[in-house]
Design a protein around this motif. Structure first.
Motif, PDB file in Angstrom:
ATOM      1  N   ARG A  65       0.831  -1.203   0.000  1.00  0.00           N
ATOM      2  CA  ARG A  65       0.000   0.000   0.000  1.00  0.00           C
ATOM      3  C   ARG A  65       0.870   1.259   0.000  1.00  0.00           C
ATOM      4  O   ARG A  65       0.473   2.306  -0.520  1.00  0.00           O
ATOM      5  N   GLY A  66       2.056   1.134   0.597  1.00  0.00           N
ATOM      6  CA  GLY A  66       2.962   2.276   0.662  1.00  0.00           C
ATOM      7  C   GLY A  66       3.372   2.811  -0.694  1.00  0.00           C
ATOM      8  O   GLY A  66       3.850   3.935  -0.816  1.00  0.00           O
ATOM      9  N   VAL A  67       3.222   1.999  -1.740  1.00  0.00           N
ATOM     10  CA  VAL A  67       3.586   2.440  -3.091  1.00  0.00           C
ATOM     11  C   VAL A  67       2.602   3.523  -3.570  1.00  0.00           C
ATOM     12  O   VAL A  67       2.918   4.323  -4.454  1.00  0.00           O
ATOM     13  N   VAL A  88       0.985 -11.854  -3.221  1.00  0.00           N
ATOM     14  CA  VAL A  88       1.788 -12.781  -2.433  1.00  0.00           C
ATOM     15  C   VAL A  88       1.157 -12.908  -1.054  1.00  0.00           C
ATOM     16  O   VAL A  88       0.811 -11.898  -0.450  1.00  0.00           O
ATOM     17  N   GLY A  89       1.011 -14.121  -0.559  1.00  0.00           N
ATOM     18  CA  GLY A  89       0.522 -14.285   0.804  1.00  0.00           C
ATOM     19  C   GLY A  89      -0.481 -15.394   0.979  1.00  0.00           C
ATOM     20  O   GLY A  89      -0.677 -16.220   0.092  1.00  0.00           O
ATOM     21  N   GLN A  90      -1.101 -15.368   2.131  1.00  0.00           N
ATOM     22  CA  GLN A  90      -2.067 -16.383   2.543  1.00  0.00           C
ATOM     23  C   GLN A  90      -3.108 -16.690   1.470  1.00  0.00           C
ATOM     24  O   GLN A  90      -3.428 -17.835   1.211  1.00  0.00           O
ATOM     25  N   GLN A 146      -0.511 -12.473   7.298  1.00  0.00           N
ATOM     26  CA  GLN A 146      -1.004 -13.115   6.066  1.00  0.00           C
ATOM     27  C   GLN A 146      -0.091 -12.850   4.877  1.00  0.00           C
ATOM     28  O   GLN A 146      -0.081 -13.602   3.923  1.00  0.00           O
ATOM     29  N   HIS A 147       0.630 -11.747   4.913  1.00  0.00           N
ATOM     30  CA  HIS A 147       1.604 -11.502   3.845  1.00  0.00           C
ATOM     31  C   HIS A 147       2.827 -12.400   4.056  1.00  0.00           C
ATOM     32  O   HIS A 147       3.311 -13.048   3.136  1.00  0.00           O
ATOM     33  N   ARG A 148       3.279 -12.470   5.298  1.00  0.00           N
ATOM     34  CA  ARG A 148       4.424 -13.338   5.622  1.00  0.00           C
ATOM     35  C   ARG A 148       4.174 -14.773   5.199  1.00  0.00           C
ATOM     36  O   ARG A 148       5.096 -15.497   4.847  1.00  0.00           O
ATOM     37  N   ALA A 154      13.840  -4.980   3.144  1.00  0.00           N
ATOM     38  CA  ALA A 154      12.609  -4.200   3.234  1.00  0.00           C
ATOM     39  C   ALA A 154      12.909  -2.713   3.293  1.00  0.00           C
ATOM     40  O   ALA A 154      13.912  -2.289   3.869  1.00  0.00           O
ATOM     41  N   VAL A 155      12.023  -1.961   2.664  1.00  0.00           N
ATOM     42  CA  VAL A 155      12.059  -0.505   2.797  1.00  0.00           C
ATOM     43  C   VAL A 155      10.700  -0.080   3.338  1.00  0.00           C
ATOM     44  O   VAL A 155       9.667  -0.416   2.753  1.00  0.00           O
ATOM     45  N   ASN A 156      10.717   0.623   4.459  1.00  0.00           N
ATOM     46  CA  ASN A 156       9.453   1.054   5.057  1.00  0.00           C
ATOM     47  C   ASN A 156       9.728   2.289   5.911  1.00  0.00           C
ATOM     48  O   ASN A 156      10.736   2.348   6.606  1.00  0.00           O
ATOM     49  N   VAL A 211      14.911   2.103   6.884  1.00  0.00           N
ATOM     50  CA  VAL A 211      13.791   2.889   7.374  1.00  0.00           C
ATOM     51  C   VAL A 211      13.814   4.230   6.661  1.00  0.00           C
ATOM     52  O   VAL A 211      14.788   4.979   6.759  1.00  0.00           O
ATOM     53  N   GLY A 212      12.755   4.504   5.918  1.00  0.00           N
ATOM     54  CA  GLY A 212      12.709   5.790   5.227  1.00  0.00           C
ATOM     55  C   GLY A 212      11.686   5.782   4.117  1.00  0.00           C
ATOM     56  O   GLY A 212      10.950   4.806   3.925  1.00  0.00           O
ATOM     57  N   ASP A 213      11.671   6.871   3.359  1.00  0.00           N
ATOM     58  CA  ASP A 213      10.685   7.067   2.303  1.00  0.00           C
ATOM     59  C   ASP A 213      11.095   6.300   1.041  1.00  0.00           C
ATOM     60  O   ASP A 213      12.156   6.563   0.468  1.00  0.00           O
ATOM     61  N   LEU A 214      10.245   5.377   0.632  1.00  0.00           N
ATOM     62  CA  LEU A 214      10.606   4.549  -0.524  1.00  0.00           C
ATOM     63  C   LEU A 214      10.746   5.382  -1.802  1.00  0.00           C
ATOM     64  O   LEU A 214      11.478   5.004  -2.713  1.00  0.00           O
ATOM     65  N   PHE A 215      10.066   6.527  -1.861  1.00  0.00           N
ATOM     66  CA  PHE A 215      10.157   7.342  -3.080  1.00  0.00           C
ATOM     67  C   PHE A 215      11.517   8.034  -3.198  1.00  0.00           C
ATOM     68  O   PHE A 215      11.887   8.492  -4.265  1.00  0.00           O
ATOM     69  N   LYS A 216      12.259   8.103  -2.105  1.00  0.00           N
ATOM     70  CA  LYS A 216      13.640   8.592  -2.182  1.00  0.00           C
ATOM     71  C   LYS A 216      14.593   7.407  -2.345  1.00  0.00           C
ATOM     72  O   LYS A 216      15.515   7.434  -3.153  1.00  0.00           O
TER      73      LYS A 216
HETATM   74  C1  LIG Z   1      -7.937 -14.074   5.657  1.00  0.00           C
HETATM   75  C2  LIG Z   1      -6.970 -13.020   5.214  1.00  0.00           C
HETATM   76  C3  LIG Z   1      -6.122 -13.306   4.158  1.00  0.00           C
HETATM   77  C4  LIG Z   1      -5.171 -12.363   3.737  1.00  0.00           C
HETATM   78  N1  LIG Z   1      -4.326 -12.691   2.710  1.00  0.00           N
HETATM   79  C5  LIG Z   1      -3.344 -11.824   2.360  1.00  0.00           C
HETATM   80  C6  LIG Z   1      -2.419 -12.144   1.324  1.00  0.00           C
HETATM   81  O1  LIG Z   1      -2.512 -13.177   0.655  1.00  0.00           O
HETATM   82  N2  LIG Z   1      -1.425 -11.280   1.052  1.00  0.00           N
HETATM   83  C7  LIG Z   1      -1.289 -10.102   1.727  1.00  0.00           C
HETATM   84  O2  LIG Z   1      -0.339  -9.354   1.424  1.00  0.00           O
HETATM   85  N3  LIG Z   1      -2.153  -9.752   2.681  1.00  0.00           N
HETATM   86  C8  LIG Z   1      -3.192 -10.582   3.005  1.00  0.00           C
HETATM   87  N4  LIG Z   1      -4.092 -10.198   3.962  1.00  0.00           N
HETATM   88  C9  LIG Z   1      -4.084  -8.800   4.424  1.00  0.00           C
HETATM   89  C10 LIG Z   1      -3.048  -8.493   5.489  1.00  0.00           C
HETATM   90  O3  LIG Z   1      -3.615  -8.731   6.759  1.00  0.00           O
HETATM   91  C11 LIG Z   1      -2.640  -6.993   5.391  1.00  0.00           C
HETATM   92  O4  LIG Z   1      -3.790  -6.193   5.471  1.00  0.00           O
HETATM   93  C12 LIG Z   1      -1.897  -6.637   4.109  1.00  0.00           C
HETATM   94  O5  LIG Z   1      -0.838  -7.554   3.887  1.00  0.00           O
HETATM   95  C13 LIG Z   1      -1.340  -5.241   4.219  1.00  0.00           C
HETATM   96  O6  LIG Z   1      -0.711  -4.860   3.008  1.00  0.00           O
HETATM   97  P1  LIG Z   1       0.392  -3.720   3.034  1.00  0.00           P
HETATM   98  O7  LIG Z   1       1.501  -4.155   3.904  1.00  0.00           O
HETATM   99  O8  LIG Z   1       0.725  -3.401   1.627  1.00  0.00           O
HETATM  100  O9  LIG Z   1      -0.411  -2.474   3.597  1.00  0.00           O
HETATM  101  P2  LIG Z   1      -0.291  -1.717   4.992  1.00  0.00           P
HETATM  102  O10 LIG Z   1      -0.430  -2.651   6.134  1.00  0.00           O
HETATM  103  O11 LIG Z   1      -1.182  -0.548   4.904  1.00  0.00           O
HETATM  104  O12 LIG Z   1       1.210  -1.257   4.996  1.00  0.00           O
HETATM  105  C14 LIG Z   1       1.764  -0.278   4.164  1.00  0.00           C
HETATM  106  C15 LIG Z   1       3.159  -0.020   4.660  1.00  0.00           C
HETATM  107  O13 LIG Z   1       3.800   0.911   3.804  1.00  0.00           O
HETATM  108  C16 LIG Z   1       4.555   1.829   4.575  1.00  0.00           C
HETATM  109  N5  LIG Z   1       4.692   3.049   3.791  1.00  0.00           N
HETATM  110  C17 LIG Z   1       3.722   3.918   3.433  1.00  0.00           C
HETATM  111  N6  LIG Z   1       4.228   4.909   2.688  1.00  0.00           N
HETATM  112  C18 LIG Z   1       5.552   4.681   2.561  1.00  0.00           C
HETATM  113  C19 LIG Z   1       6.642   5.366   1.902  1.00  0.00           C
HETATM  114  N7  LIG Z   1       6.464   6.478   1.198  1.00  0.00           N
HETATM  115  N8  LIG Z   1       7.875   4.828   2.009  1.00  0.00           N
HETATM  116  C20 LIG Z   1       8.104   3.696   2.722  1.00  0.00           C
HETATM  117  N9  LIG Z   1       7.117   3.024   3.342  1.00  0.00           N
HETATM  118  C21 LIG Z   1       5.864   3.505   3.272  1.00  0.00           C
HETATM  119  C22 LIG Z   1       3.775   1.978   5.852  1.00  0.00           C
HETATM  120  O14 LIG Z   1       4.637   2.374   6.928  1.00  0.00           O
HETATM  121  C23 LIG Z   1       3.189   0.583   6.065  1.00  0.00           C
HETATM  122  O15 LIG Z   1       4.032  -0.209   6.889  1.00  0.00           O
HETATM  123  C24 LIG Z   1      -5.072 -11.114   4.385  1.00  0.00           C
HETATM  124  C25 LIG Z   1      -5.942 -10.813   5.444  1.00  0.00           C
HETATM  125  C26 LIG Z   1      -6.885 -11.752   5.852  1.00  0.00           C
HETATM  126  C27 LIG Z   1      -7.792 -11.400   6.999  1.00  0.00           C
END
Ligand SMILES: Cc1cc2nc3c(=O)[nH]c(=O)nc-3n(C[C@H](O)[C@H](O)[C@H](O)COP(=O)(O)OP(=O)(O)OC[C@H]3O[C@@H](n4cnc5c(N)ncnc54)[C@H](O)[C@@H]3O)c2cc1C
Ligand SMILES: Nc1ncnc2c1ncn2[C@@H]1O[C@H](COP(=O)(O)O)[C@@H](O)[C@H]1O
Lengths: 310, 259
Positions: free
Chosen positions: A199-201, A239-241, A261-263, A274-276, A292-297
Motif C-alpha cells: 500500500r505504501g507504493v 503474495v501471501g495467505q 497473512q503476507h508473511r 525491506a524498505v518502510n 527505514v525511510g521514504d521509498l520514493f527517495k
Molecule cells: C484471511 C486473510 C487473508 C489475507 N491474505 C493476504 C495475502 O494473501 N497477502 C497479503 O499481502 N495480505 C493478506 N491479507 C491482508 C493483510 O492482513 C494486510 O492487510 C496486508 O498484507 C497489508 O498490506 P500492506 O503491507 O501493503 O499495507 P499496509 O499494512 O497498509 O502497509 C503499508 C506499509 O507501507 C509503509 N509506507 C507507506 N508509505 C511509505 C513510503 N512512502 N515509504 C516507505 N514506506 C511507506 C507503511 O509504513 C506501512 O508499513 C489477508 C488478510 C486476511 C484477513
C-alpha cells in the motif's frame, strides 16, 4: 527399478526440472507430458521415458481427461510415485487421481525422501511437517523453488499416450484461453528474485518503480493484498495467505507492513530486504536488511546505484 | 436454482496456529475459529444468484460441534438453511475421506449448483471441488473470478498464471471461487437475529450410511509423522535513511551477490 511419473505442465517450467531432480531419488523417471513437449530439456534432467498426450481431449477440457489418462497409466505401469506441480492444475489433477485410485495425496511438498516421506511447510511457513501417504502410492505435489534442479542427461524414449476421456470428463469445456501481459519477467512462484510493493507504493502508476527494480535485478513483481485490493496491481501477483507462495533467493518488500497473512507467502525466502518508513513495521522483524525511510527517495536511488554498478 | 455452499470452519489465519501434539492433526480446540475466508465469497455469490434467479441456498459444513458458530455466522449473511455433518469419528479425516462425506451428503441435497471456496486457509490443498465433482460425476469450474448463470448454463472466468481461461458447463456443477469474484456483505442486525431461527440439520455418519472406519484417523489415506516449529527468522541490520539509504541497500545486495 520402478518408474516414477512426473506430470509436466506445458512449456517445461522450472518446477518441472525440480520434480525430475526429486524423482531421480525415487525411481526411474518417466515424464507425462500434455501438449507440446520439450523432449530435450526433459532428457537433460533425467527423464528416461516420455509419455506424450496431445489433442482436443487434452486442450478442450478442464483437467479431468488428464487425470483419467494419468490414472490409466498408473494402473498400467504401477509406478513407485506420482509427482505433480503445486500449481492449480497440478493440484486439481492430483485431486481427481486420488479419488479415482482411492489413494492418499500430499500437497506443497518441498522434499520427498526415498521412502516417500514428504516434507511440507505449513501455517504461514511457521511449521515443518513430515507426512506420508498411507494408502496407495505417494501422490505428491511439489512447491516451486524447493530444490535446485541438477542435470542428469538421458535419452528418453517417447511413447504416445492415449487419453480416453469419459463423458463426465468432458463436462467442463475450455472455450477460451487469454494470455495477459506476460512480458519478459520470470513467473512469480519460480523467480529467484521477487520485488513486491504494498500500500505504501501509493497508486498504480507508482508501481513502475517496483517494476523498474524488478527488471534491474531480473526478478518478478509481487504485491501485497492491500496493493491488489486498492487496484495498484493485478490479483495474480498477490503474495501471501490468499495469494501466491514464493520462496525466492531474494525478496524485496517495498512499502509493505509485513502482516502475518503476507508473511505466509514469503517468509521462507532465503534473503529478505525491506524498505518502510515506519521503523516499527513488522516486516523488519524478518528482514535481513531493512532501510527505514521514504521509498520514493530510497528506491530511485537504489535503482540508479544498480545501473551504475552494471 | 437449488444452491449448496460448502463452508469450512478454520483456525484464524491471523492468530497462532499449530498441530495437536497428541495426534498431529490441526489444533481446532484452542484456536480461534472463523469461516474460511474464501467461503464467504462463495456465500455471497450464492446469494447474488438467488437474488437474480430465485431458489434456495443451503450451507453445508463438515466439522466438529463448535463449527455451529461459523454456520450461524454464514446463515446471518442470508442463506436459508444449513446442514452440519458432525461425528466424533470424523476427527483426523484426510481430504479424500472428507470429499467422500461431502459428496455423499450432496447426493441427498439435489443441488443444481455447489459453490465453494477455491481453497481453505488451514490446509491450502485446493482439492475439494475437483474431488467432489469426480465423485458425483458432475462438472467442476474451479478458481472462478467471475461467474455467469444463464438458465442451466454456467460460464466462469478462471485466473491462470498466464492470464485467464473461460470455461463453461451445464448444471449440476461445482464452482469454486477466489476472493476477486465479489465483495461479501456484512450480516445485518436483522440477518443475525433471523439466523438464530433458521433450520440447521445435524447429520451423523450413520445418517449418511458411511462406516466410522472409512473416515477419521482410521480411514486416513495419509498421515503426519512428525512436525516442528521452524526457527523464527531473526531480524538483520536495520539502517535509517539519511540520504544514502538506496546506496546502502544496493551495497548489501552486492555483498550478497544479487547485483
Ligand atoms: C484471511 C486473510 C487473508 C489475507 N491474505 C493476504 C495475502 O494473501 N497477502 C497479503 O499481502 N495480505 C493478506 N491479507 C491482508 C493483510 O492482513 C494486510 O492487510 C496486508 O498484507 C497489508 O498490506 P500492506 O503491507 O501493503 O499495507 P499496509 O499494512 O497498509 O502497509 C503499508 C506499509 O507501507 C509503509 N509506507 C507507506 N508509505 C511509505 C513510503 N512512502 N515509504 C516507505 N514506506 C511507506 C507503511 O509504513 C506501512 O508499513 C489477508 C488478510 C486476511 C484477513
Ligand atoms: N470440512 C468441510 N466442510 C465444508 N466445506 C469444506 C470442507 N473442507 C473443504 N471444504 C470446501 O472446499 C473448499 C476448498 O477446500 P480445500 O480443498 O480444503 O482447500 C473450501 O473453501 C470449502 O468451501
Amino acid at each position: 527399478m520402478a518408474e516414477v511419473l512426473v506430470v509436466v505442465e506445458a512449456g517445461v517450467k522450472k518446477v518441472t526440472l525440480e520434480m525430475l531432480t526429486i524423482a531421480r531419488g525415487l525411481g526411474e523417471v518417466s515424464a507425462v507430458v500434455f501438449g507440446e513437449a520439450e523432449t530435450g530439456k526433459l532428457g537433460e534432467y533425467g527423464a528416461q521415458k516420455i509419455y506424450h498426450a496431445q489433442g482436443e481431449e487434452v486442450d478442450g477440457y478442464l483437467v479431468a481427461p488428464k487425470a483419467t489418462a494419468v490414472a490409466e497409466l498408473v494402473k498400467r505401469v504401477q509406478p513407485a510415485a506420482v509427482l505433480l506441480a503445486s500449481s492449480q492444475e497440478g493440484k486439481e489433477i492430483a485431486a481427481r487421481l486420488a479419488v479415482k485410485l482411492d489413494n492418499g495425496l500430499l500437497t506443497d511438498a518441498v522434499e520427498v525422501a526415498a521412502d516417500g516421506t514428504a516434507t511440507q511447510v505449513v501455517f504461514a511457513g511457521a511449521t515443518i511437517v513430515k507426512s506420508k501417504v498411507t494408502r496407495g502410492l505417494p501422490i505428491v505435489t511439489i512447491r516451486p523453488n524447493s530444490v535446485t534442479p541438477s542435470p542428469a542427461p538421458a535419452t528418453p524414449a517417447v511413447e504416445p499416450l492415449t487419453v480416453a476421456a469419459t463423458e463426465a470428463d468432458k463436462l467442463t469445456k475450455v472455450v477460451e484461453r487469454v494470455a495477459e501481459q506476460k512480458g519478459s519477467r520470470p513467473e512469480l512462484t519460480e523467480a529467484s528474485i521477487v520485488v513486491s510493493g504494498g500500500r505504501g507504493v501509493g497508486n498504480a502508476d507508482n508501481f513502475k518503480l517496483v517494476e523498474e527494480v524488478a527488471d534491474l535485478l531480473g526478478g518478478a513483481v509481487g504485491a501485497s493484498r492491500a496493493a491488489v485490493d486498492s487496484g495498484y496491481y493485478p490479483h495474480q501477483f498477490q503474495v501471501g495467505q490468499t495469494g501466491k507462495t514464493v520462496s525466492p533467493q531474494l525478496y524485496v518488500a517495498l512499502g509493505i507492513s509485513g502482516a502475518i497473512q503476507h508473511r505466509a507467502g514469503m517468509q521462507t525466502s532465503k534473503t529478505i530486504v525491506a524498505v518502510n518508513k515506519d521503523p516499527e513495521a513488522p516486516i523488519f522483524e524478518l528482514a535481513d536488511y531493512g532501510v527505514v525511510g521514504d521509498l520514493f527517495k530510497i528506491v530511485p536511488q537504489a535503482a540508479e546505484e544498480i545501473r551504475k554498478r552494471k | 436454482m437449488n444452491i449448496v455452499v460448502l463452508v469450512k470452519q478454520v483456525p484464524d489465519s491471523g492468530a497462532e496456529r499449530t498441530l495437536s501434539a497428541s495426534d498431529n492433526t490441526v489444533e481446532r480446540g484452542s484456536a480461534s475459529n472463523v469461516i474460511n475466508e474464501m467461503d464467504e465469497y462463495a456465500i455471497e455469490e450464492a446469494l447474488k444468484i438467488k437474488e437474480a434467479h430465485g431458489g434456495e441456498v443451503t450451507v453445508l459444513t463438515m466439522g466438529p460441534a463448535g463449527a455451529t458458530d461459523s454456520i450461524r455466522k454464514a446463515l446471518s449473511m442470508g442463506p436459508d438453511k444449513a446442514v452440519h455433518i458432525s461425528d466424533d469419528a470424523l476427527h483426523g479425516s484426510c481430504a479424500v475421506a472428507t470429499s467422500k462425506v461431502l459428496a455423499t451428503a450432496l447426493g441427498t441435497l439435489n443441488a443444481d449448483l455447489v459453490l465453494c471456496g477455491a481453497e481453505s486457509t488451514d490446509g491450502r490443498v485446493q482439492v475439494m471441488p475437483h474431488m467432489i465433482a469426480e465423485r458425483l460425476g458432475i462438472a467442476a469450474l474451479t478458481g472462478a473470478r467471475k461467474l455467469t448463470v444463464d438458465g442451466s448454463q454456467l460460464t466462469a472466468e478462471r485466473q491462470t498464471d498466464e492470464g485467464y481461461e473461460v470455461v463453461t458447463a451445464a448444471t449440476p456443477a461445482v464452482v469454486s471461487v477466489w476472493d476477486t469474484i465479489n465483495e461479501p456483505r456484512y450480516p445485518s442486525f436483522k440477518g443475525i437475529m433471523a439466523a438464530k431461527k433458521k433450520p440447521v440439520q445435524t447429520l451423523s455418519l450413520g445418517d449418511l450410511g458411511i462406516a466410522a472406519d472409512e473416515v477419521g484417523a482410521a480411514g486416513a489415506t495419509s498421515a503426519v509423522l512428525e512436525f516442528a516449529q521452524r526457527p523464527p527468522r531473526s531480524a538483520g541490520a536495520k539502517v535509517i535513511d539519511e540520504g544514502e539509504g538506496g546506496v546502502q541497500l544496493v551495497q548489501f545486495l552486492a555483498t550478497e551477490k544479487f547485483v
